[in-house]
Design an enzyme around this catalytic site. Structure first.
Site, PDB file in Angstrom:
ATOM      1  N   HIS A  73     -10.921  -2.308   1.531  1.00  0.00           N
ATOM      2  CA  HIS A  73     -11.202  -0.955   1.022  1.00  0.00           C
ATOM      3  C   HIS A  73     -12.157  -0.907  -0.168  1.00  0.00           C
ATOM      4  O   HIS A  73     -12.043  -0.050  -1.041  1.00  0.00           O
ATOM      5  CB  HIS A  73      -9.908  -0.189   0.709  1.00  0.00           C
ATOM      6  N   LYS A  77      -5.827  -5.401   3.656  1.00  0.00           N
ATOM      7  CA  LYS A  77      -6.740  -4.260   3.477  1.00  0.00           C
ATOM      8  C   LYS A  77      -7.706  -4.508   2.329  1.00  0.00           C
ATOM      9  O   LYS A  77      -7.295  -4.848   1.219  1.00  0.00           O
ATOM     10  CB  LYS A  77      -5.887  -3.021   3.196  1.00  0.00           C
ATOM     11  N   CYS A  99      -6.268   4.258  -3.375  1.00  0.00           N
ATOM     12  CA  CYS A  99      -6.605   2.887  -2.951  1.00  0.00           C
ATOM     13  C   CYS A  99      -7.857   2.276  -3.548  1.00  0.00           C
ATOM     14  O   CYS A  99      -7.800   1.242  -4.209  1.00  0.00           O
ATOM     15  CB  CYS A  99      -6.732   2.852  -1.437  1.00  0.00           C
ATOM     16  N   LYS A 115       1.430   9.214  -5.338  1.00  0.00           N
ATOM     17  CA  LYS A 115       0.039   8.855  -5.032  1.00  0.00           C
ATOM     18  C   LYS A 115      -0.909  10.023  -5.311  1.00  0.00           C
ATOM     19  O   LYS A 115      -0.621  11.159  -4.942  1.00  0.00           O
ATOM     20  CB  LYS A 115      -0.047   8.471  -3.550  1.00  0.00           C
ATOM     21  N   ARG A 165      -7.901  -0.889  -6.200  1.00  0.00           N
ATOM     22  CA  ARG A 165      -8.250  -2.248  -5.764  1.00  0.00           C
ATOM     23  C   ARG A 165      -9.440  -2.791  -6.551  1.00  0.00           C
ATOM     24  O   ARG A 165      -9.492  -3.984  -6.876  1.00  0.00           O
ATOM     25  CB  ARG A 165      -8.555  -2.247  -4.256  1.00  0.00           C
ATOM     26  N   ASP A 200       0.843  -1.205   0.000  1.00  0.00           N
ATOM     27  CA  ASP A 200       0.000   0.000   0.000  1.00  0.00           C
ATOM     28  C   ASP A 200       0.876   1.252   0.000  1.00  0.00           C
ATOM     29  O   ASP A 200       1.606   1.502   0.962  1.00  0.00           O
ATOM     30  CB  ASP A 200      -0.905  -0.017   1.244  1.00  0.00           C
ATOM     31  N   ASP A 201       0.816   2.004  -1.077  1.00  0.00           N
ATOM     32  CA  ASP A 201       1.568   3.269  -1.209  1.00  0.00           C
ATOM     33  C   ASP A 201       3.087   3.071  -1.318  1.00  0.00           C
ATOM     34  O   ASP A 201       3.854   3.985  -0.997  1.00  0.00           O
ATOM     35  CB  ASP A 201       1.295   4.226  -0.025  1.00  0.00           C
ATOM     36  N   ASP A 245      -0.476  -0.711  -4.692  1.00  0.00           N
ATOM     37  CA  ASP A 245      -1.775  -0.204  -5.167  1.00  0.00           C
ATOM     38  C   ASP A 245      -1.691   1.174  -5.807  1.00  0.00           C
ATOM     39  O   ASP A 245      -2.530   1.549  -6.604  1.00  0.00           O
ATOM     40  CB  ASP A 245      -2.795  -0.176  -4.012  1.00  0.00           C
ATOM     41  N   ASN A 246      -0.685   1.944  -5.441  1.00  0.00           N
ATOM     42  CA  ASN A 246      -0.475   3.281  -6.032  1.00  0.00           C
ATOM     43  C   ASN A 246       0.888   3.781  -5.584  1.00  0.00           C
ATOM     44  O   ASN A 246       1.567   3.135  -4.778  1.00  0.00           O
ATOM     45  CB  ASN A 246      -1.590   4.269  -5.635  1.00  0.00           C
ATOM     46  N   HIS A 276       1.595   2.236   4.005  1.00  0.00           N
ATOM     47  CA  HIS A 276       0.682   3.385   4.106  1.00  0.00           C
ATOM     48  C   HIS A 276       0.877   4.020   5.488  1.00  0.00           C
ATOM     49  O   HIS A 276       0.936   3.321   6.491  1.00  0.00           O
ATOM     50  CB  HIS A 276      -0.753   2.863   3.945  1.00  0.00           C
ATOM     51  N   SER A 320      -8.324   1.987   5.094  1.00  0.00           N
ATOM     52  CA  SER A 320      -6.928   2.374   5.330  1.00  0.00           C
ATOM     53  C   SER A 320      -6.602   2.454   6.819  1.00  0.00           C
ATOM     54  O   SER A 320      -7.472   2.740   7.644  1.00  0.00           O
ATOM     55  CB  SER A 320      -6.639   3.731   4.693  1.00  0.00           C
TER      56      SER A 320
HETATM   57 MG    MG Z   1      -2.679   3.087  -1.357  1.00  0.00          MG
END
Ligand code: MG
Length: 473
Positions: free
Chosen positions: A142, A140, A83, A317, A87, A43-44, A296-297, A244, A165
């Site tokens: 989301h 996660k 996010c 992001k 996803r 994540d991130d 994810d980003n 994240h 998150s």
């Molecule tokens: Mg993310």
């Protein structure tokens, strides 16, 4: 050779797998049985945050080895730069604008959001169920925290993780304190500052979640899932909550890296990957399991040193510049996937199409999918069938890539309302200029024309889903 064959035969019996990698006439190994799929989704995590993608002080020996034994993709994208839509795109194989997981008002789902991924969508877990797969998600989600939107309603047999998150349910926000000063205060380092629930299937089992041990517990759950399902085809979606912000590492990793807490967290993720790959190897499952690692980003740059780095890519992001949507990506399946560095185009939406093909499940024909089958690249190191990438911000197409060139119709800072429209669009040759510094629109009017034509066709056929991120409170 006879000994090796005997060992393979024994492994077949022990694992119960029907794997039989056949040597083709050009000595390429061809997949001939059902694969297991493991998708590890950070994540991130930024494009420049792994050793193998050039980070100078974050040590990621397991991911580096995974890259060496598999394919390192240098031009692999996600479906959105934040996010929720990212996803949704991964799990449905469709741009999130089609499923309603985008909005002009909210960029992601929040703890007070009313909706989630609609039941009409077919997730990868549901798709693979048609071929007898068991699917589990750890981490996660989301895509909706209400019961009707949880993973167990979307084809996953089991769920262990947090529903959104790890910075949400922020107690300073709930107490209506100053949100920005919170992030520079010591409170951000306390796990109880985030009243995030930890769930097993449809029940909350802990609140607030102990975030210090989250990566460790996700990993233990992942290992258990593999052990439990090693004799049947499985899809494991391990969607880590880290890196994240807020960042938390377990005792064994905290304070250990040269890159501060961000590095500690990434090194713990690396350790987790090592444990998973080792378990697969110990069971001989690496022969029929495809493991994908990506994020994810891009990095959350406004978090300063607690956010990651997109390396040589521009922005992070929240942005449709490369740093927001191009992710450090690895594919691994020793003996099947041909090792090497791949600069072909791919996206997370292609996983739906590729896995469906490998599992012999026909694609749904009642909807538009946005993925391609990446098998030619993975197993034969041939050209990718993907020639375009669509960069959406919310429900609006901001940029479009055709082969090496990317046109920006609109640009905007990740977290600002200020935007610029570009007429003519900006044009960058990403093969030459990955940092998007030099506009070459004047030199390549024919490429711009081709991109505008694709955009026109895309917009003409686009049927947007209803805005399901809008309703809150
Ligand atoms: Mg993310």
């Amino acid at each position: 050779m006879k000994i090796l064959s005997a060992i393979s035969f024994l492994l077949l019996i022990i694992t119960g797998c029907s794997i039989s990698a056949e040597k083709g006439k050009d000595s390429e190994i061809k997949p001939t049985s059902l694969y297991n799929f493991v998708v590890i989704f950070a994540d991130d995590l930024g494009y420049g945050d792994l050793g193998v993608f050039g980070h100078p002080t974050i040590h990621t020996p397991h991911l580096d080895q995974m890259a060496q034994e598999g394919q390192k993709w240098t031009q692999f994208y996600v479906g959105a730069s934040v996010c929720t839509p990212s996803r949704a795109a991964l799990l449905t194989g469709r741009l999130a604008v089609r499923s309603g997981m985008t909005s002009k008002n909210n960029r992601v789902l929040f703890p007070d959001s009313h909706h989630g991924l609609p039941q009409t969508e077919i997730t990868l877990a549901e798709q693979l169920k048609n071929a007898g797969y068991v699917s589990g998600i750890i981490g996660k989600w989301h895509l909706g925290h209400k019961k009707e939107y949880l993973p167990t309603q979307h084809g996953f047999e089991s769920y262990f993780g947090i529903p959104y998150s790890n910075d949400m349910d922020n107690v300073s926000l709930l107490a209506k304190q100053d949100y920005s000063s919170f992030w520079t205060s010591e409170a951000r380092k306390k796990t109880e500052s985030f009243n995030v629930p930890l769930m097993r299937n449809e029940k909350i089992i802990e609140r607030p979640t102990d975030q210090f041990n989250l990566t460790k517990r996700y990993t233990q759950e992942a290992l258990l899932f593999i052990e439990k399902h090693k004799n049947q085809p499985f899809f494991l979606y391990l969607a880590h909550s880290m890196p994240h912000v807020p960042l938390f590492a377990s005792e064994s990793f905290e304070g250990k890296s040269k890159r501060g807490i961000y590095g500690d967290v990434v090194e713990e993720l690396d350790h987790s990957v090592g444990q998973i790959l080792n378990l697969l190897k110990n069971h001989g499952l690496e022969k029929n399991t495809i493991v994908v690692f990506t994020s994810d980003n891009g990095p959350w740059l406004v978090m300063n040193s607690e956010g990651g780095s997109a390396g040589l890519l521009r922005s992070g992001k929240g942005s449709t510049w490369e740093g927001g949507m191009r992710e450090p990506t690895l594919f691994w399946s020793p003996g099947n996937i041909i090792p090497g560095v791949v600069s072909e185009l791919g996206t997370t939406m292609d996983l739906f199409t590729t896995f469906s093909a490998l599992a012999n499940v026909p694609l749904p024909n009642d909807r538009i999918l946005d993925g391609v089958d990446l098998s030619p690249v993975l197993f034969h190191k041939k050209e990718s069938p993907r020639k375009t990438v669509f960069y959406y911000r919310g429900d609006e197409l901001y940029a479009l890539r055709l082969k090496g060139f990317k046109a920006h119709f609109k640009t905007q800072d990740p977290y600002s309302n200020f935007y610029q429209t570009h007429q003519p669009p900006l044009l960058f040759n990403l093969n030459v200029d990955p940092s998007e510094k030099f506009d070459v629109a004047n030199e390549h009017p024919e490429i711009l024309d081709a991109i505008m034509e694709i955009r026109l066709e895309h917009n003409k056929k686009m049927i947007k889903g209803p805005d399901l991120l809008r309703d809150r409170g």
